[in-house]
Design an enzyme around this catalytic site. Structure first.
Site, short mmCIF file in Angstrom:
data_model
loop_
_atom_site.label_atom_id
_atom_site.label_comp_id
_atom_site.label_asym_id
_atom_site.label_seq_id
_atom_site.Cartn_x
_atom_site.Cartn_y
_atom_site.Cartn_z
N ASP A 104 25.90 47.43 16.88
CA ASP A 104 26.60 48.45 16.10
C ASP A 104 27.83 47.82 15.47
O ASP A 104 28.55 47.05 16.12
CB ASP A 104 27.04 49.64 16.97
N GLU A 146 22.03 48.94 8.85
CA GLU A 146 23.31 49.61 9.08
C GLU A 146 24.33 49.23 8.00
O GLU A 146 25.00 50.10 7.42
CB GLU A 146 23.82 49.23 10.47
N SER A 199 5.87 40.34 14.57
CA SER A 199 4.76 39.75 15.30
C SER A 199 3.60 40.73 15.36
O SER A 199 3.78 41.94 15.20
CB SER A 199 5.15 39.39 16.75
N ASP A 215 17.71 49.11 18.33
CA ASP A 215 19.05 48.99 17.77
C ASP A 215 20.00 48.56 18.87
O ASP A 215 20.46 49.37 19.69
CB ASP A 215 19.49 50.33 17.18
#
Length: 862
Positions: free
Chosen positions: A369, A193, A288, A366
Site C-alpha cells: 500500500d 494503485e 504463470s 495486494d
C-alpha cells in the site's frame, strides 16, 4: 592484470577471433572425475544427463546442500554474485559509476532488504539455518583458490572498466536476501494503485478511472476455487471482507488527487520503484499457468500436474534444474526431491518428491500500500484531525553507497510508521518540484511524500516453507508449509502419488479495516497517512486462507485469475489478472473430458503451448465490420477473415492483428493518460476495450488531440487498421501474405551486462534471437508490451514441467535456456530451441533412471 586481460579479450572478440577458446572456456567447471569438498562427512555424487542437469546424492542433509552450493557455484556464481549485490544495494561496487546502478542501490538501501534478511535468519528453524550454512560452505569451497577469470567470464568483461577484488565469501543471509527480490518482482497491485491516482490527476472523473480498472466479473471468467468447495478452518473476521468495487472520488482531503504536486510525488515514487533491477519479472506477462488433473481423468490412473511460470526470459534463465537425493531416505536424511531451484538458494522451489508434486503461480494478492504522507520539516502528520493534529518525527538513517572507481555517496533514508519514504529517494533535482513546491501548497499541513507499506519488509519464514514443501507428502503438509510461506503470495497447486489434487493459498496478507470512506480503504487507491483508520490492522490467519481438495469436476486451474468470487473468503485484492489464460485452459480440459479421452503427459504439454487468442475472439468481428477501400488498405483486414485466432509464429494474420491491437490502444488512450500509463496490452486492457466496443460514443474513443472533432469507435478502429497496414509494410514488406508473426515477435534473452558491452561481446553473452509464437494473455504467454511500440518478447514461460504422479520418471521438463550460465558451455542454451518448438526433455528421478541417463559423474570427497 585483470583489466589488461579484459581489454585484450574485447579487442580479440571484436576482431572476430575465437574468443571462447581463449578466455570463454577458462571458467568451465569439471563435471566428472573426483574433487575434494571440505566439510563433507562422506562421499557425494553428482550425475549429469545430456542437458547437464545435476542430480546430487549425499548421506546427510548438510552434505546434500553443501554439494548443491558447490555445484551451483560451478555453473552460476556470477549470477549469484550479481544478485546479492543487487539485493544488498551494492551494485555500484560491482559495475562501477553508472547512474542506473547508483539509483538502484539508493532504492534498495531505502527498502533495506538485506537488513530484513538478517532479522529473518534468527527466526528460522535450526535445521533451515544449518541447510543455509552448508550451502554457503559449498559455494565458498568452490571459490577457494580460484581467480576471477576462472570463476566467470563476466568478471573479465567488467574488468575493462572496474577494478575488482576476489568475491566475498557467500553467507546464508545472501540466500535469504534473494527471497526479497523474488517477492518484490512478484508483488502485485502497486502499479494499479499508482495508476488510479495518476489517471485521476488527468481525467478528473472517477467514473472514467473506474472504466480503466473493471471488476474481475466483467471478464466473465471462472475463479480458481468454487465457493461451494472452499475449505476454511475458522470463520472469517468481518474486517477481512472487501468494501466493494464502486468507485468514489478519492480526494483524501480537499481534492488532493487533483493537486499537481501530489501527482509529482506519485510519479517520483514510480520512478524510484522503476530503478530496482528486474530479477524475475515485472509488468505485462508476469504470471504463470498451473493445473492438476485427477487420476480418474488420466491414462495412468494417477494425477498429472503442469506448471509454467511466466517470468522475465533472461540469459542465463531464472531457473536452475537440480535433483537432491539422500542416499538412504529416512528420518536422518529425508530429502528426495527434484525440480527448479534458484541459483543462490538451497533446495527446490517448484518440483516433486517421491510423494507429492507442486506448482506455483503468482496469486496477485495486494501486499503493498502507498501512503500519502504530509511532511513538514522533519515530521510527518500522524493524525490529521482538524484542531488536534499530531506530528511525529520522521525516522532517519544515513546510508553510504561505495562506487567502484568513484567517490562514496551518502544519502538519508527516511521512514514513517507505514514504511520507507520512496518519493524522495531519487535525484534532488528531479524531486525539487515536490519537496520545494510553491508557498500556496506548503500550508500548515506540509508537503506530500509517498511511503510504502509492504509485507516483505517484515521478517518472515519463507525459507522454512521451502524446505517444508520439499518434504511434503500430504495435503496437510502443504497447508503447514503454506502457513509460513510469507512472501511472495503464491497459489500452490499440488498432487500426490496416492491420488489427491489440491489448491492452497499461502502468503502474508494484510487486513484492512472496512468502513465508508474516500478513498476506499481496500488498498485500491493510495491511502491518507494522516488517518489511522487506513492503517493495516493485522494479517489474515493462515487457517483462513482459501484451499480446496479433490474438487468434484476433477481438475484445478490456477493461472493468476481471481482465487474466489468477490465477497467470498478473506479479502485478497480487487486487481486480478482477468483470467483469459485460465479460462482457455479450463476449456481445453473440459473439451477433452467431454470427449471421453484420458489425459497423458503429452496432452498436458500440448495445452502449455496453445496460442489461441481471446483478443481475436473479442475484437476481430468488430474489425471486419469496418468498411475499408479495396486494395492496399484492406489487404491486412482480409487476412483476418479466415484466421482461427491462433498466434502462431508463421501466421500473417497474427502479425497484422497484433499491429492493429498495438495501434488501437495508442489511438484510444495515449491522448488522455500519462506516459507512464500507456496501455501494455495486458488482460486489463482486453477487458477495458471489450467493455467499450458496445458503446460507439464512449469518451475514450474521442481523440482529445483533434480540436473541435469528436471521434467515434469506428473511426478509431479504421485508423488502427490502416496504420497497422502501413507499419507492417515498412517492417515486413508490401505483400501482406508474406508477413509472419515470428518475424516481429522475437526472443533474445538479455544478459545483465549485455547492453553495456560492444555488440560482438553481447552476441557472446546472449543467445541469438529466435522467432516465437504465442502472445500476451494466451496460454503460451510470450508477452510483449504494446506501450513500447515493440513486439519483442518481454516475458514468457521461464520453464515448462509436467509431472506424472503415476510414474515419476515419465515426467518432463525444459527451461528457456540451459543449466549453465557460462556462455562457452554446451549447456548454456541447449534447451532454448526445444523450448521455442514446444518440446520437453525426460525428467529422470529414480536412481535407476538417473544413473541410466547420466553422461557425467563427479565424485565429491571429504
Amino acid at each position: 592484470m585483470v583489466v589488461g586481460t579484459a581489454v585484450v579479450v574485447v579487442l580479440v572478440l571484436v576482431a572476430g577471433t575465437t574468443f571462447g577458446v581463449v578466455t570463454g572456456r577458462r571458467p568451465l567447471p569439471q563435471y566428472d572425475g573426483e574433487l575434494t569438498l571440505d566439510g563433507l562427512s562422506a562421499e557425494a555424487h553428482v550425475f549429469r544427463d545430456a542437458q547437464g542437469v545435476p542430480q546430487v546424492y549425499a548421506e546427510t542433509p548438510e552434505d546434500l546442500f553443501r554439494a548443491q552450493g558447490y555445484v551451483q557455484a560451478q555453473d552460476r556464481f556470477f549470477e549469484m554474485d550479481y544478485r546479492r549485490h543487487v539485493t544488498a544495494g551494492r551494485l555500484s561496487e560491482l559495475v562501477g559509476d553508472q547512474e542506473a546502478a547508483i539509483n538502484a542501490d539508493m532504492v534498495l538501501r531505502t527498502f533495506g532488504w538485506r537488513e530484513v534478511a538478517e532479522q529473518e535468519l534468527n527466526l528460522l528453524a535450526p535445521e533451515t539455518r544449518s541447510y543455509l550454512e552448508a550451502y554457503a560452505d559449498g559455494v565458498n569451497a568452490y571459490l577457494e583458490g580460484r581467480h576471477l577469470g576462472e570463476i566467470a567470464v563476466e568478471y573479465t568483461v567488467l574488468g575493462v572498466n572496474v577494478n575488482l577484488d576476489d568475491p566475498e565469501p557467500w553467507e546464508p543471509v545472501d540466500s535469504l536476501a534473494w527471497l526479497k527480490a523474488m517477492a518484490w518482482d512478484l508483488r502485485d497491485n502497486y502499479d494499479d494503485e499508482l495508476d488510479r491516482a495518476l489517471a485521476y490527476s488527468t481525467l478528473k472523473d472517477p467514473a472514467l478511472v473506474d472504466e480503466l480498472f473493471p471488476a474481475y466479473a466483467a471478464a466473465g471468467n471462472a475463479p480458481i476455487v468454487d465457493p461451494a468447495e472452499l475449505e476454511l478452518a475458522a470463520p472469517l473476521e468481518a474486517t477481512q471482507t472487501s468494501s466493494g468495487t464502486t468507485a468514489e472520488l478519492p480526494p483524501g482531503d480537499d481534492a488532493a488527487f487533483e493537486d499537481p504536486h501530489l501527482a509529482e510525488a506519485l510519479e517520483a515514487a514510480r520512478q524510484a520503484l522503476a530503478a530496482v533491477p528486474v530479477q524475475i519479472a515485472r509488468g505485462e506477462g508476469t504470471g504463470s499457468n498451473s493445473w492438476a488433473i485427477a487420476g480418474d481423468l488420466t491414462e495412468s490412473g494417477e494425477p498429472l500436474l503442469a506448471n509454467d511460470p511466466h517470468l522475465k526470459l533472461t540469459s542465463p534463465g531464472v531457473w536452475a534444474q537440480v535433483g537432491l537425493h539422500c542416499t538412504e531416505v529416512g528420518e536422518a536424511c529425508p530429502f528426495d526431491v527434484a525440480g527448479f531451484s534458484f541459483a543462490g538458494f538451497p533446495g527446490v522451489m517448484i518440483g516433486h518428491n517421491a510423494d507429492l508434486a507442486w506448482g506455483l503461480t503468482n496469486m496477485g494478492a495486494d501486499v503493498t500500500d502507498f501512503f500519502i504522507e504530509r511532511v513538514r520539516d522533519d515530521n510527518w502528520l500522524r493524525d490529521g484531525t482538524p484542531g488536534a493534529e499530531v506530528w511525529e518525527p520522521i525516522e532517519t538513517r544515513t546510508e553510504t553507497i561505495r562506487v567502484e572507481g568513484s567517490s562514496p555517496i551518502d544519502f538519508e533514508v527516511r521512514s514513517t510508521a507505514h514504511g520507507p519514504i520512496i518519493s524522495s529517494v531519487m535525484d534532488e533535482t528531479e524531486m525539487e518540484a515536490v519537496r520545494h513546491a510553491p508557498t500556496e501548497y506548503q500550508t500548515e499541513l506540509g508537503q506530500y511524500e509517498i511511503s510504502l507499506a509492504w509485507t516483505a519488509l517484515e521478517p518472515g519464514r519463507t525459507a522454512d516453507a521451502v524446505f517444508a514443501l520439499n518434504l511434503a507428502a500430504t495435503p496437510e503438509d502443504v497447508q503447514a508449509a503454506a502457513a509460513v510461506f510469507d512472501v511472495p503470495a503464491q497459489n500452490i497447486v499440488f498432487a500426490t502419488t496416492d491420488g489427491h489434487i489440491g489448491y492452497q493459498a499461502p502468503g502474508s496478507i494484510p487486513v484492512r479495516a472496512d468502513f465508508p470512506a474516500t478513498p476506499r480503504p481496500d488498498g485500491t487507491w493510495p491511502r491518507p497517512g494522516w488517518d489511522a483508520r487506513f492503517d493495516w490492522t493485522g494479517y489474515v490467519d493462515p487457517s483462513q486462507m482459501p484451499r480446496v481438495l479433490d474438487p468434484a469436476e476433477g481438475f484445478i486451474v490456477a493461472a493468476n485469475q481471481a482465487v474466489l468470487p468477490s465477497g467470498t473468503g478473506p479479502f485478497l485484492t480487487n486487481d486480478w489478472d482477468y483470467g483469459y489464460r485460465s479460462q482457455r485452459i479450463r476449456t481445453l480440459i473440459q473439451q477433452q473430458v467431454d470427449a471421453g479421452r484420458k489425459f497423458s503427459v503429452d496432452d498436458m504439454a500440448s495445452i502449455q503451448t496453445d496460442a489461441d487468442s481471446r483478443y481475436a475472439e473479442m475484437l476481430v468481428p468488430a474489425l471486419l465490420d469496418v468498411d475499408l477501400p479495396d486494395g492496399y488498405q484492406s489487404d491486412g483486414q482480409r487476412l483476418l477473415e479466415d484466421w482461427d485466432g491462433s498466434m502462431d509464429a508463421d501466421s500473417a494474420a497474427a502479425a497484422y492483428f497484433a499491429a492493429v491491437w498495438r495501434n488501437l490502444l495508442k489511438e484510444t488512450f495515449w491522448d488522455e493518460l500519462p506516459e507512464s500509463m500507456r496501455p501494455d496490452g495486458s488482460s486489463q486492457w482486453l477487458t477495458v476495450v471489450q467493455g467499450m466496443l458496445g458503446n460507439v460514443s464512449d469518451p475514450f474513443w474521442d481523440d482529445k488531440s483533434t480540436v473541435a472533432v469528436v471521434e467515434s469507435r469506428d473511426e478509431i478502429l479504421s485508423r488502427a487498421l490502416v496504420t497497422a497496414r502501413q507499419d507492417l509494410t515498412v517492417e515486413l514488406g508490401k505483400d501482406a501474405e508474406d508477413w509472419t508473426w515470428g518475424t516481429l515477435h522475437q526472443l533474445q534473452p538479455p544478459h545483465p551486462l549485455g547492453a553495456g558491452v560492444p555488440g560482438a561481446l553481447q552476441q557472446f553473452l546472449e543467445p541469438a534471437s529466435r522467432k516465437v509464437g504465442g502472445s500476451s494473455s494466451v496460454v503460451n504467454a510470450t508477452s510483449w508490451d504494446a506501450g513500447t511500440g515493440s513486439f519483442a518478447v518481454s516475458s514468457g514461460p521461464s520453464m515448462r514441467m509436467v509431472v506424472d504422479l503415476g510414474h515419476l520418471d515419465r515426467s518432463t521438463w525444459v527451461t528457456v535456456s540451459g543449466v549453465s550460465a557460462h556462455p562457452a558451455s554446451s549447456h548454456f542454451e541447449d534447451q532454448l530451441d526445444a523450448w521455442v518448438d514446444g518440446e520437453t526433455f525426460g525428467w529422470p528421478f529414480s536412481p535407476t533412471a538417473v544413473e541410466g541417463t547420466a553422461e557425467d559423474e563427479l565424485t565429491l570427497v571429504p
